[in-house]
Motif scaffolding. Sequence first.
Motif, PDB file in Angstrom:
ATOM      1  N   MET A 226     -15.747  -4.888  -3.881  1.00  0.00           N
ATOM      2  CA  MET A 226     -15.157  -5.617  -2.848  1.00  0.00           C
ATOM      3  C   MET A 226     -14.003  -6.372  -3.408  1.00  0.00           C
ATOM      4  O   MET A 226     -13.135  -6.371  -2.683  1.00  0.00           O
ATOM      5  CB  MET A 226     -16.229  -6.954  -2.833  1.00  0.00           C
ATOM      6  N   LYS A 227     -13.825  -6.530  -4.673  1.00  0.00           N
ATOM      7  CA  LYS A 227     -12.661  -7.224  -5.361  1.00  0.00           C
ATOM      8  C   LYS A 227     -11.456  -6.286  -5.162  1.00  0.00           C
ATOM      9  O   LYS A 227     -10.439  -6.726  -4.877  1.00  0.00           O
ATOM     10  CB  LYS A 227     -12.976  -7.580  -6.986  1.00  0.00           C
ATOM     11  N   SER A 228     -11.780  -5.017  -5.458  1.00  0.00           N
ATOM     12  CA  SER A 228     -10.541  -3.909  -5.154  1.00  0.00           C
ATOM     13  C   SER A 228     -10.173  -3.984  -3.860  1.00  0.00           C
ATOM     14  O   SER A 228      -9.008  -3.623  -3.314  1.00  0.00           O
ATOM     15  CB  SER A 228     -10.954  -2.656  -5.636  1.00  0.00           C
ATOM     16  N   THR A 229     -11.088  -4.132  -2.698  1.00  0.00           N
ATOM     17  CA  THR A 229     -10.636  -4.019  -1.375  1.00  0.00           C
ATOM     18  C   THR A 229      -9.928  -5.225  -1.083  1.00  0.00           C
ATOM     19  O   THR A 229      -8.870  -4.892  -0.456  1.00  0.00           O
ATOM     20  CB  THR A 229     -11.928  -3.767  -0.574  1.00  0.00           C
ATOM     21  N   LEU A 230     -10.346  -6.341  -1.720  1.00  0.00           N
ATOM     22  CA  LEU A 230      -9.172  -7.497  -1.397  1.00  0.00           C
ATOM     23  C   LEU A 230      -7.818  -7.476  -2.158  1.00  0.00           C
ATOM     24  O   LEU A 230      -7.099  -7.767  -1.610  1.00  0.00           O
ATOM     25  CB  LEU A 230      -9.981  -8.697  -2.050  1.00  0.00           C
ATOM     26  N   LYS A 231      -7.868  -6.768  -3.211  1.00  0.00           N
ATOM     27  CA  LYS A 231      -6.649  -6.516  -3.883  1.00  0.00           C
ATOM     28  C   LYS A 231      -5.720  -5.515  -3.129  1.00  0.00           C
ATOM     29  O   LYS A 231      -4.371  -5.831  -2.749  1.00  0.00           O
ATOM     30  CB  LYS A 231      -6.802  -5.944  -5.329  1.00  0.00           C
ATOM     31  N   ILE A 232      -6.342  -4.531  -2.732  1.00  0.00           N
ATOM     32  CA  ILE A 232      -5.534  -3.526  -1.801  1.00  0.00           C
ATOM     33  C   ILE A 232      -5.127  -4.101  -0.476  1.00  0.00           C
ATOM     34  O   ILE A 232      -3.992  -4.143  -0.096  1.00  0.00           O
ATOM     35  CB  ILE A 232      -6.490  -2.330  -1.625  1.00  0.00           C
TER      36      ILE A 232
ATOM     37  N   GLN B  41     -10.584   9.514  -7.377  1.00  0.00           N
ATOM     38  CA  GLN B  41      -9.894   8.912  -6.232  1.00  0.00           C
ATOM     39  C   GLN B  41      -9.202   7.864  -6.497  1.00  0.00           C
ATOM     40  O   GLN B  41      -9.767   6.653  -6.960  1.00  0.00           O
ATOM     41  CB  GLN B  41     -10.808   8.941  -5.084  1.00  0.00           C
ATOM     42  N   LEU B  42      -7.768   7.874  -6.429  1.00  0.00           N
ATOM     43  CA  LEU B  42      -7.073   6.771  -6.485  1.00  0.00           C
ATOM     44  C   LEU B  42      -6.067   6.201  -5.347  1.00  0.00           C
ATOM     45  O   LEU B  42      -5.686   7.214  -4.670  1.00  0.00           O
ATOM     46  CB  LEU B  42      -6.135   7.201  -7.709  1.00  0.00           C
ATOM     47  N   ILE B  43      -5.839   5.035  -5.332  1.00  0.00           N
ATOM     48  CA  ILE B  43      -4.851   4.686  -4.283  1.00  0.00           C
ATOM     49  C   ILE B  43      -3.584   4.011  -5.200  1.00  0.00           C
ATOM     50  O   ILE B  43      -3.848   2.942  -5.684  1.00  0.00           O
ATOM     51  CB  ILE B  43      -5.443   3.349  -3.337  1.00  0.00           C
TER      52      ILE B  43
ATOM     53  N   LEU C 151     -11.169   4.104  -6.813  1.00  0.00           N
ATOM     54  CA  LEU C 151     -12.208   4.039  -5.543  1.00  0.00           C
ATOM     55  C   LEU C 151     -13.389   4.301  -6.387  1.00  0.00           C
ATOM     56  O   LEU C 151     -14.527   3.695  -5.914  1.00  0.00           O
ATOM     57  CB  LEU C 151     -11.647   5.002  -4.766  1.00  0.00           C
ATOM     58  N   ASN C 152     -13.803   5.465  -6.874  1.00  0.00           N
ATOM     59  CA  ASN C 152     -15.175   5.740  -7.609  1.00  0.00           C
ATOM     60  C   ASN C 152     -15.366   5.318  -9.062  1.00  0.00           C
ATOM     61  O   ASN C 152     -14.886   5.856  -9.854  1.00  0.00           O
ATOM     62  CB  ASN C 152     -15.244   7.123  -7.331  1.00  0.00           C
ATOM     63  N   LYS C 153     -15.641   4.123  -9.016  1.00  0.00           N
ATOM     64  CA  LYS C 153     -15.798   3.190 -10.462  1.00  0.00           C
ATOM     65  C   LYS C 153     -16.780   3.736 -11.416  1.00  0.00           C
ATOM     66  O   LYS C 153     -16.748   3.571 -12.276  1.00  0.00           O
ATOM     67  CB  LYS C 153     -16.150   1.800 -10.046  1.00  0.00           C
ATOM     68  N   ASP C 154     -17.824   4.665 -10.552  1.00  0.00           N
ATOM     69  CA  ASP C 154     -18.719   5.206 -11.658  1.00  0.00           C
ATOM     70  C   ASP C 154     -18.055   6.139 -12.688  1.00  0.00           C
ATOM     71  O   ASP C 154     -18.948   6.632 -13.527  1.00  0.00           O
ATOM     72  CB  ASP C 154     -19.855   5.950 -10.528  1.00  0.00           C
ATOM     73  N   VAL C 155     -16.895   6.636 -12.415  1.00  0.00           N
ATOM     74  CA  VAL C 155     -16.268   7.765 -13.286  1.00  0.00           C
ATOM     75  C   VAL C 155     -15.934   6.953 -14.489  1.00  0.00           C
ATOM     76  O   VAL C 155     -16.022   7.306 -15.638  1.00  0.00           O
ATOM     77  CB  VAL C 155     -15.126   8.355 -12.505  1.00  0.00           C
ATOM     78  N   TYR C 156     -15.252   5.847 -14.331  1.00  0.00           N
ATOM     79  CA  TYR C 156     -14.723   4.995 -15.473  1.00  0.00           C
ATOM     80  C   TYR C 156     -15.161   3.727 -15.132  1.00  0.00           C
ATOM     81  O   TYR C 156     -14.715   3.102 -14.165  1.00  0.00           O
ATOM     82  CB  TYR C 156     -13.008   5.000 -15.607  1.00  0.00           C
ATOM     83  N   ASN C 157     -16.103   3.145 -16.006  1.00  0.00           N
ATOM     84  CA  ASN C 157     -16.497   1.734 -15.765  1.00  0.00           C
ATOM     85  C   ASN C 157     -16.040   0.861 -16.813  1.00  0.00           C
ATOM     86  O   ASN C 157     -16.499  -0.213 -16.556  1.00  0.00           O
ATOM     87  CB  ASN C 157     -18.133   1.798 -15.939  1.00  0.00           C
TER      88      ASN C 157
ATOM     89  N   THR D 236      -0.682   7.245 -15.112  1.00  0.00           N
ATOM     90  CA  THR D 236      -1.284   6.063 -15.032  1.00  0.00           C
ATOM     91  C   THR D 236      -1.347   5.681 -16.608  1.00  0.00           C
ATOM     92  O   THR D 236      -1.455   6.306 -17.359  1.00  0.00           O
ATOM     93  CB  THR D 236      -2.463   6.100 -14.544  1.00  0.00           C
ATOM     94  N   SER D 237      -1.506   4.379 -16.572  1.00  0.00           N
ATOM     95  CA  SER D 237      -2.215   3.931 -17.991  1.00  0.00           C
ATOM     96  C   SER D 237      -3.651   4.291 -18.375  1.00  0.00           C
ATOM     97  O   SER D 237      -4.237   4.742 -17.259  1.00  0.00           O
ATOM     98  CB  SER D 237      -1.827   2.459 -18.193  1.00  0.00           C
ATOM     99  N   ASN D 238      -4.355   4.108 -19.361  1.00  0.00           N
ATOM    100  CA  ASN D 238      -5.684   4.499 -19.515  1.00  0.00           C
ATOM    101  C   ASN D 238      -6.683   3.450 -18.735  1.00  0.00           C
ATOM    102  O   ASN D 238      -6.452   2.374 -18.634  1.00  0.00           O
ATOM    103  CB  ASN D 238      -6.120   4.461 -21.121  1.00  0.00           C
ATOM    104  N   PHE D 239      -7.760   4.121 -18.173  1.00  0.00           N
ATOM    105  CA  PHE D 239      -8.686   3.419 -17.357  1.00  0.00           C
ATOM    106  C   PHE D 239      -9.903   3.178 -18.359  1.00  0.00           C
ATOM    107  O   PHE D 239     -10.497   2.180 -17.990  1.00  0.00           O
ATOM    108  CB  PHE D 239      -9.085   4.234 -16.328  1.00  0.00           C
TER     109      PHE D 239
END
Length: 192
Positions: free
Chosen positions: A1-7, A102-104, A130-136, A170-173
């Motif tokens: 939800m925080k990412s949606t607000l940031k975007i 998946q990145l925006i 978008l898919n935070k389960d990849v890099y937590n 990008t920088s490191n996730f």
Amino acid sequence: MKSTLKIAALVLAFAGLSYSAKAQTTPTTTSTTTTTNSGIRYSIGVETGIPIGDFKDFHKWNLGGSVQADIPVAQQLFVTVNAGFNNFFGKTIAGVDVPNIQLIPVKAGLKFFPVQNFYVQGEAGAAFLLNKDVYNDKSTAFVWAPQVGVQFPVSASGNFIDAGIRYESTSNFVSNVNSKAQFLGLRLAYGF
């Protein structure tokens, strides 16, 4: 939800920047940088690319799209605002499917036309995962992208085709792990 607000906040900020810049620009008509009546040029494009560096060991290619506004600030110089979506397709390694990433990316930068229809562009900003389960570890990373390209006029009203080749990274996730999303890409866009 925080990412949606940031975007959402970033999109609104860029829209406000575009609107305020529209009120301050005057129409320009040159053969190298045809603009709309408001002075701002918009483009919608398809993007694809091939991963490089360590990123290519786990991902095959990417496909996405973007929208961009070019705001004139001087003769042959534009400020760019760009937002898009990229899906990096994962490989199958030893029978295990690597998940897609998946990145925006949301970027701003400069575009300069040293000669007619040829440009050099550099942008930087943030890439939202978008898919935070990849890099937590992190869901946002710094992104930067140098690009060169050509714009082909397609009508007297200022419409154009924009074809650009770029390196994006990008920088490191994940801290202390090489988790950069790096690729060589192509953007093919229709501008108006």
